[in-house]
Design a protein around this motif. Structure first.
Motif, mmCIF file in Angstrom:
data_model
loop_
_atom_site.group_PDB
_atom_site.id
_atom_site.type_symbol
_atom_site.label_atom_id
_atom_site.label_comp_id
_atom_site.label_asym_id
_atom_site.label_seq_id
_atom_site.Cartn_x
_atom_site.Cartn_y
_atom_site.Cartn_z
ATOM 1 N N ALA A 109 0.322 8.835 3.430
ATOM 2 C CA ALA A 109 0.322 7.510 3.437
ATOM 3 C C ALA A 109 0.276 7.322 4.829
ATOM 4 O O ALA A 109 -0.673 6.187 5.171
ATOM 5 C CB ALA A 109 1.124 6.358 2.347
ATOM 6 N N ALA A 110 1.144 7.049 5.317
ATOM 7 C CA ALA A 110 1.434 6.479 6.756
ATOM 8 C C ALA A 110 0.602 7.030 7.958
ATOM 9 O O ALA A 110 -0.042 6.291 8.241
ATOM 10 C CB ALA A 110 3.145 6.599 7.095
ATOM 11 N N GLU A 111 -0.333 8.182 7.654
ATOM 12 C CA GLU A 111 -0.734 8.568 8.869
ATOM 13 C C GLU A 111 -2.507 7.968 7.588
ATOM 14 O O GLU A 111 -3.048 8.141 8.904
ATOM 15 C CB GLU A 111 -1.351 10.045 8.454
ATOM 16 N N LEU A 112 -2.606 7.818 6.964
ATOM 17 C CA LEU A 112 -4.412 7.931 6.161
ATOM 18 C C LEU A 112 -4.682 6.152 6.271
ATOM 19 O O LEU A 112 -5.319 6.029 6.222
ATOM 20 C CB LEU A 112 -4.225 8.988 5.082
ATOM 21 N N LEU A 113 -3.663 5.133 5.610
ATOM 22 C CA LEU A 113 -3.702 4.209 5.361
ATOM 23 C C LEU A 113 -4.201 3.441 6.775
ATOM 24 O O LEU A 113 -4.836 2.334 5.891
ATOM 25 C CB LEU A 113 -2.266 3.490 4.705
ATOM 26 N N PRO A 114 -4.259 3.698 7.687
ATOM 27 C CA PRO A 114 -4.627 2.584 8.826
ATOM 28 C C PRO A 114 -6.058 3.016 8.919
ATOM 29 O O PRO A 114 -6.448 2.418 8.849
ATOM 30 C CB PRO A 114 -3.656 2.755 9.994
ATOM 31 N N VAL A 115 -6.229 4.088 9.023
ATOM 32 C CA VAL A 115 -7.920 4.658 9.066
ATOM 33 C C VAL A 115 -8.503 3.926 7.818
ATOM 34 O O VAL A 115 -10.040 2.858 7.978
ATOM 35 C CB VAL A 115 -7.896 6.288 8.940
ATOM 36 N N ILE A 116 -7.814 4.398 6.426
ATOM 37 C CA ILE A 116 -8.674 3.400 5.404
ATOM 38 C C ILE A 116 -8.767 2.011 5.181
ATOM 39 O O ILE A 116 -9.794 1.607 4.951
ATOM 40 C CB ILE A 116 -7.810 3.848 3.832
ATOM 41 N N GLU A 117 -7.502 1.527 6.193
ATOM 42 C CA GLU A 117 -7.824 -0.157 6.246
ATOM 43 C C GLU A 117 -8.547 -0.733 6.605
ATOM 44 O O GLU A 117 -9.085 -1.501 6.554
ATOM 45 C CB GLU A 117 -6.145 -0.680 6.237
ATOM 46 N N ALA A 118 -9.106 -0.129 7.756
ATOM 47 C CA ALA A 118 -9.806 0.060 9.238
ATOM 48 C C ALA A 118 -10.652 -0.100 8.813
ATOM 49 O O ALA A 118 -12.047 -1.182 8.710
ATOM 50 C CB ALA A 118 -9.660 0.617 10.313
ATOM 51 N N VAL A 119 -11.249 0.682 7.909
ATOM 52 C CA VAL A 119 -13.496 0.680 7.017
ATOM 53 C C VAL A 119 -13.075 -0.217 6.117
ATOM 54 O O VAL A 119 -14.300 -1.245 6.411
ATOM 55 C CB VAL A 119 -12.979 2.099 6.751
ATOM 56 N N MET A 120 -12.461 -0.809 5.787
ATOM 57 C CA MET A 120 -11.502 -1.663 3.362
ATOM 58 C C MET A 120 -12.198 -2.704 4.671
ATOM 59 O O MET A 120 -13.102 -3.280 4.087
ATOM 60 C CB MET A 120 -10.974 -1.344 3.273
ATOM 61 N N ALA A 170 0.471 -1.280 0.539
ATOM 62 C CA ALA A 170 0.474 -0.115 -0.228
ATOM 63 C C ALA A 170 0.390 1.480 -0.016
ATOM 64 O O ALA A 170 1.032 2.430 -1.322
ATOM 65 C CB ALA A 170 -1.108 0.226 1.174
ATOM 66 N N LEU A 171 2.117 1.009 0.936
ATOM 67 C CA LEU A 171 3.112 2.450 0.589
ATOM 68 C C LEU A 171 3.671 2.662 -0.635
ATOM 69 O O LEU A 171 3.616 3.937 -1.292
ATOM 70 C CB LEU A 171 4.083 1.777 1.813
ATOM 71 N N ALA A 172 3.834 1.167 -1.101
ATOM 72 C CA ALA A 172 4.292 1.171 -2.480
ATOM 73 C C ALA A 172 3.724 2.139 -3.385
ATOM 74 O O ALA A 172 4.052 3.168 -4.002
ATOM 75 C CB ALA A 172 4.578 0.126 -3.375
ATOM 76 N N LEU A 173 2.816 1.482 -3.339
ATOM 77 C CA LEU A 173 1.157 2.549 -4.763
ATOM 78 C C LEU A 173 1.158 3.467 -4.327
ATOM 79 O O LEU A 173 1.289 4.640 -4.942
ATOM 80 C CB LEU A 173 0.251 1.720 -3.721
ATOM 81 N N GLY A 174 1.009 4.201 -2.562
ATOM 82 C CA GLY A 174 0.528 5.283 -2.552
ATOM 83 C C GLY A 174 1.876 5.838 -2.916
ATOM 84 O O GLY A 174 1.790 7.300 -3.575
ATOM 85 N N ASP A 175 3.801 6.449 -2.632
ATOM 86 C CA ASP A 175 4.468 6.313 -3.698
ATOM 87 C C ASP A 175 4.487 6.816 -5.203
ATOM 88 O O ASP A 175 4.596 7.061 -6.321
ATOM 89 C CB ASP A 175 5.808 5.510 -3.041
#
Length: 52
Positions: free
Chosen positions: A28-39, A14-19
């Motif tokens: 990405a590090a700030e937002l991905l955990p929140v997005i992951e939890a919902v998904m 996910a971080l590589a895709l964001g990059d």
């Protein structure tokens, strides 16, 4: 790993895709955990449905 359930994302991917999309790593590090939890919750809800 649980059969029939999603427990999380591959954060390295996910971080590589964001990059690749130009998302700064700190954002990405700030937002991905929140997005992951919902998904993960939504995917598991869908899989529990009869036609999921």
């Amino acid at each position: 790993m649980l059969p029939g359930a999603v427990i999380g994302w591959d954060m390295s991917a996910a971080l590589a895709l964001g990059d690749a999309l130009g998302v700064p790593p700190a954002v990405a590090a700030e937002l991905l955990p929140v997005i992951e939890a919902v998904m993960v919750a939504k995917l598991n809800e869908q899989m529990e449905r009869p036609n999921g």
